[in-house]
Design a protein around this motif. Structure first.
Motif: not given
Length: 63
Positions: A3-13
């Motif tokens: 879940i944290f990897d997904s959130a990080k990816d969304k934040a970076s995008e």
């Protein structure tokens, strides 16, 4: 992917797509801190804002 990897990816995008919003967020955070300190730390807050903007611009190609 966690879940944290997904959130990080969304934040970076989001950051890459909206560099102007990052600058606005840094500005708002600095204004909030300046207000809470009664302007006593305005110089340090401004330096922190400049530093944050430089790092964000370098990382995400901001203005």
């Amino acid at each position: 992917m966690g879940i944290f990897d997904s959130a990080k990816d969304k934040a970076s995008e989001f950051a890459q797509d909206n560099p102007d919003k990052l600058d606005q967020g840094v500005e708002k955070a600095g204004d909030f801190a300046d207000d809470k300190t009664g302007g006593q730390r305005a110089d340090q807050i401004d330096k922190g804002q400049d530093f944050a903007n430089e790092k964000l611009d370098g990382a995400f190609g901001g203005e």
